[in-house]
Design a protein around this motif. Structure first.
Motif, mmCIF file in Angstrom:
data_model
loop_
_atom_site.group_PDB
_atom_site.id
_atom_site.type_symbol
_atom_site.label_atom_id
_atom_site.label_comp_id
_atom_site.label_asym_id
_atom_site.label_seq_id
_atom_site.Cartn_x
_atom_site.Cartn_y
_atom_site.Cartn_z
ATOM 1 N N VAL A 1 12.438 12.576 20.882
ATOM 2 C CA VAL A 1 12.182 13.665 19.940
ATOM 3 C C VAL A 1 12.579 13.246 18.531
ATOM 4 N N GLN A 2 13.792 12.732 18.400
ATOM 5 C CA GLN A 2 14.274 12.344 17.077
ATOM 6 C C GLN A 2 13.404 11.254 16.456
ATOM 7 N N GLN A 3 13.076 10.245 17.244
ATOM 8 C CA GLN A 3 12.331 9.117 16.694
ATOM 9 C C GLN A 3 10.877 9.463 16.389
ATOM 10 N N SER A 4 10.260 10.302 17.214
ATOM 11 C CA SER A 4 8.867 10.672 16.945
ATOM 12 C C SER A 4 8.754 11.528 15.684
ATOM 13 N N LEU A 5 9.703 12.442 15.488
ATOM 14 C CA LEU A 5 9.682 13.251 14.275
ATOM 15 C C LEU A 5 10.009 12.411 13.049
ATOM 16 N N LEU A 6 10.960 11.499 13.198
ATOM 17 C CA LEU A 6 11.254 10.574 12.109
ATOM 18 C C LEU A 6 10.027 9.733 11.771
ATOM 19 N N GLY A 7 9.313 9.281 12.807
ATOM 20 C CA GLY A 7 8.119 8.482 12.583
ATOM 21 C C GLY A 7 7.031 9.248 11.860
ATOM 22 N N SER A 8 6.902 10.544 12.142
ATOM 23 C CA SER A 8 5.907 11.354 11.441
ATOM 24 C C SER A 8 6.213 11.434 9.949
ATOM 25 N N ILE A 9 7.496 11.579 9.622
ATOM 26 C CA ILE A 9 7.886 11.634 8.212
ATOM 27 C C ILE A 9 7.603 10.301 7.523
ATOM 28 N N LEU A 10 8.024 9.205 8.153
ATOM 29 C CA LEU A 10 7.810 7.887 7.565
ATOM 30 C C LEU A 10 6.328 7.565 7.431
ATOM 31 N N SER A 11 5.553 7.942 8.436
ATOM 32 C CA SER A 11 4.114 7.680 8.393
ATOM 33 C C SER A 11 3.444 8.427 7.249
ATOM 34 N N ASN A 12 3.772 9.691 7.082
ATOM 35 C CA ASN A 12 3.167 10.481 6.005
ATOM 36 C C ASN A 12 3.590 9.988 4.631
ATOM 37 N N MET A 13 4.879 9.678 4.479
ATOM 38 C CA MET A 13 5.382 9.289 3.159
ATOM 39 C C MET A 13 4.924 7.903 2.743
ATOM 40 N N LEU A 14 4.951 6.950 3.666
ATOM 41 C CA LEU A 14 4.666 5.561 3.302
ATOM 42 C C LEU A 14 3.223 5.162 3.587
ATOM 43 N N LEU A 15 2.768 5.367 4.825
ATOM 44 C CA LEU A 15 1.436 4.889 5.193
ATOM 45 C C LEU A 15 0.333 5.763 4.607
ATOM 46 N N VAL A 16 0.416 7.081 4.830
ATOM 47 C CA VAL A 16 -0.639 7.978 4.349
ATOM 48 C C VAL A 16 -0.699 7.975 2.828
ATOM 49 N N LEU A 17 0.440 8.178 2.196
ATOM 50 C CA LEU A 17 0.456 8.203 0.731
ATOM 51 C C LEU A 17 0.095 6.839 0.165
ATOM 52 N N GLY A 18 0.565 5.777 0.812
ATOM 53 C CA GLY A 18 0.247 4.441 0.339
ATOM 54 C C GLY A 18 -1.241 4.138 0.413
ATOM 55 N N CYS A 19 -1.870 4.449 1.553
ATOM 56 C CA CYS A 19 -3.316 4.222 1.684
ATOM 57 C C CYS A 19 -4.104 5.072 0.693
ATOM 58 N N SER A 20 -3.658 6.300 0.469
ATOM 59 C CA SER A 20 -4.344 7.178 -0.483
ATOM 60 C C SER A 20 -4.256 6.630 -1.900
ATOM 61 N N PHE A 21 -3.061 6.241 -2.325
ATOM 62 C CA PHE A 21 -2.896 5.665 -3.658
ATOM 63 C C PHE A 21 -3.690 4.364 -3.796
ATOM 64 N N PHE A 22 -3.672 3.540 -2.746
ATOM 65 C CA PHE A 22 -4.323 2.235 -2.821
ATOM 66 C C PHE A 22 -5.843 2.378 -2.916
ATOM 67 N N ILE A 23 -6.428 3.157 -1.996
ATOM 68 C CA ILE A 23 -7.888 3.313 -1.997
ATOM 69 C C ILE A 23 -8.347 4.105 -3.221
ATOM 70 N N GLY A 24 -7.630 5.186 -3.541
ATOM 71 C CA GLY A 24 -7.984 5.954 -4.728
ATOM 72 C C GLY A 24 -7.859 5.139 -5.999
ATOM 73 N N GLY A 25 -6.833 4.281 -6.075
ATOM 74 C CA GLY A 25 -6.657 3.451 -7.260
ATOM 75 C C GLY A 25 -7.745 2.405 -7.412
ATOM 76 N N ILE A 26 -8.230 1.863 -6.295
ATOM 77 C CA ILE A 26 -9.309 0.876 -6.369
ATOM 78 C C ILE A 26 -10.621 1.540 -6.807
ATOM 79 N N ILE A 27 -10.920 2.709 -6.220
ATOM 80 C CA ILE A 27 -12.167 3.387 -6.566
ATOM 81 C C ILE A 27 -12.148 3.866 -8.013
ATOM 82 N N HIS A 28 -10.997 4.360 -8.466
ATOM 83 C CA HIS A 28 -10.884 4.873 -9.841
ATOM 84 C C HIS A 28 -10.023 3.914 -10.677
#
Length: 433
Positions: free
Chosen positions: A153-180
């Motif tokens: 429970v602890q690790q899966s919830l921690l993973g959701s936070i890390l995934s959203n903050m680093l992977l999701v936001l990172g991919c969004s900034f990276f792809i959005g920055g390349i397109i624009h």
């Protein structure tokens, strides 16, 4: 003699310009719907009882929920999981197909919540979003708690936070920055700062029980950290409820980026009509929740078998694999809006989801474990707590300027790769002491 018809024509034209509804509703946006815009029909037709019955009948709701989303091609994996569970002992396949089967259900839960928010208004809609927006994580966590798998429970919830903050936001900034790449993408700095502050408060609530444990300064060893965790969880739930009121009622114009997106008036898809009636949305929420609950049971039971079969640590499965698949729809939504230069919504999806999990889902699981007699606490152990603290600091620094580019996105993605590699070589000690 021609004044009458001309006046009637003018009246008809003016009627068509009157919008069907002007009440904005804050809701999550999903990237895997086959149709993302739903134009309003003529006001007379929309108000007619016959049209509503045709548009919102039972068959129409089944078509809308089951067949209109492209990601629903994964739905057959759900029944396959049940079949594999009873006819084979391949736990790794049960686990893998459970992940695939739950993915479209998580997206449809968000869609049904969005539909119900049309009828409840923004305040109740925000509460529904906080509850059902992370319903998948909550259901999996409750099943794992019932089986005594507190670390999962602890690790899966921690993973959701890390995934959203680093992977999701990172991919969004990276792809959005390349397109624009010819412009600087900007977002609502005030909203991002508030969410970052809440994340830091969540880290504080998680850090103190861990520090209390590892410094051996508890009054009653093993009991004081549990009592502190339960008290802190109640405080965090109050803080999150206050945040919802602050965002949706008190300072809605300043801290609600969704209103800014609608205020431009340039897009025709800002005003949407509900595709389900209120009771249909409630019914689908119940059906989807039951189905997710069923598959979550098979998923939790197969985690250890998958870990043994793949020779992969349970911590890596819980922190990396579960969140990536479980949050796939949110990942797609955030990236899609970054590509459209709507970073306010991207921040709302990525950082907002992290805030919901840290300030609502985790404390909620502690309280539920309290009632279930399970010693679920906020002591995420030293390694996990340090990972969360460093990740929140990195993201907070990235957001403080209110701008993004592909380089910031690349840094966040590379940071997530370091986190993933760290958990691949990390195992829990058999004795926490």
């Amino acid at each position: 003699m021609q004044m009458g018809p001309i006046e009637q024509k003018i009246d008809l034209d003016s009627d068509e310009e009157i919008p069907f509804s002007s009440t904005p509703v804050m809701r999550k946006v999903h990237a895997f719907d086959s149709e993302t815009t739903h134009a309003y029909p003529h006001a007379d037709m929309a108000n007619s009882r016959v049209f509503k019955q045709i548009r919102m009948g039972p068959l129409s709701s089944i078509h809308t929920v089951i067949f209109k989303s492209k990601i629903n091609v994964l739905l057959p994996f759900g029944p396959l999981v049940i079949l594999l569970h009873y006819v084979t002992e391949k736990h790794e396949w049960v686990f893998f197909f459970s992940l695939l089967g739950i993915t479209p259900l998580a997206e449809r839960l968000g869609f049904a919540t969005e539909q119900l928010a049309f009828y409840t208004g923004p305040t109740v809609g925000g509460l529904l979003n906080a509850t059902f927006g992370n319903a998948t994580e909550m259901i999996i966590s409750i099943y794992a708690l019932n089986n005594g798998m507190i670390r999962v429970v602890q690790q899966s919830l921690l993973g959701s936070i890390l995934s959203n903050m680093l992977l999701v936001l990172g991919c969004s900034f990276f792809i959005g920055g390349i397109i624009h790449h010819k412009k600087v993408q900007v977002f609502n700095k005030a909203s991002a700062v508030v969410n970052s502050g809440l994340l830091l408060m969540a880290v504080m609530g998680i850090m103190f029980p861990a520090v209390l444990h590892f410094t051996r300064t508890e009054v009653h060893f093993g009991k004081s950290e549990l009592a502190l965790s339960r008290f802190s969880s109640c405080v965090m739930l109050i803080a999150y409820a206050s945040y919802l009121f602050f965002q949706l009622k008190s300072q809605v114009n300043l801290y609600n980026p969704f209103d800014e997106e609608r205020g431009d008036g340039g897009d025709s898809d800002e005003e949407e009509a509900p595709e389900l009636t209120q009771w249909e949305a409630i019914a689908w929420l119940a059906i989807l929740t039951i189905w997710v609950s069923l598959l979550s049971g098979y998923l939790v039971d197969a985690i250890q078998g998958a870990s043994d079969s793949w020779n992969m640590p349970v911590s890596f499965i819980s922190v990396i694999l579960l969140p990536i698949v479980g949050n796939a729809t949110e990942h797609g939504s955030a990236i899609m809006f970054a590509m459209k230069d709507k970073l306010d919504i991207t921040i709302g999806v990525a950082i907002g989801s992290s805030t919901q999990i840290s300030m609502f889902v985790i404390p909620f699981c502690v309280v539920v474990g309290w009632f279930m007699g399970q010693p679920m606490d906020l002591n995420f152990q030293l390694f996990e707590t340090a990972s969360l603290f460093i990740a929140v600091l990195v993201v907070a620094f990235m957001l403080q300027e209110g701008t993004s580019n592909y380089f910031k996105g690349l840094m966040l993605i590379l940071g997530y790769l370091i986190v993933a590699a760290s958990f691949y070589v990390h195992v829990d000690l058999s004795n926490d002491d």
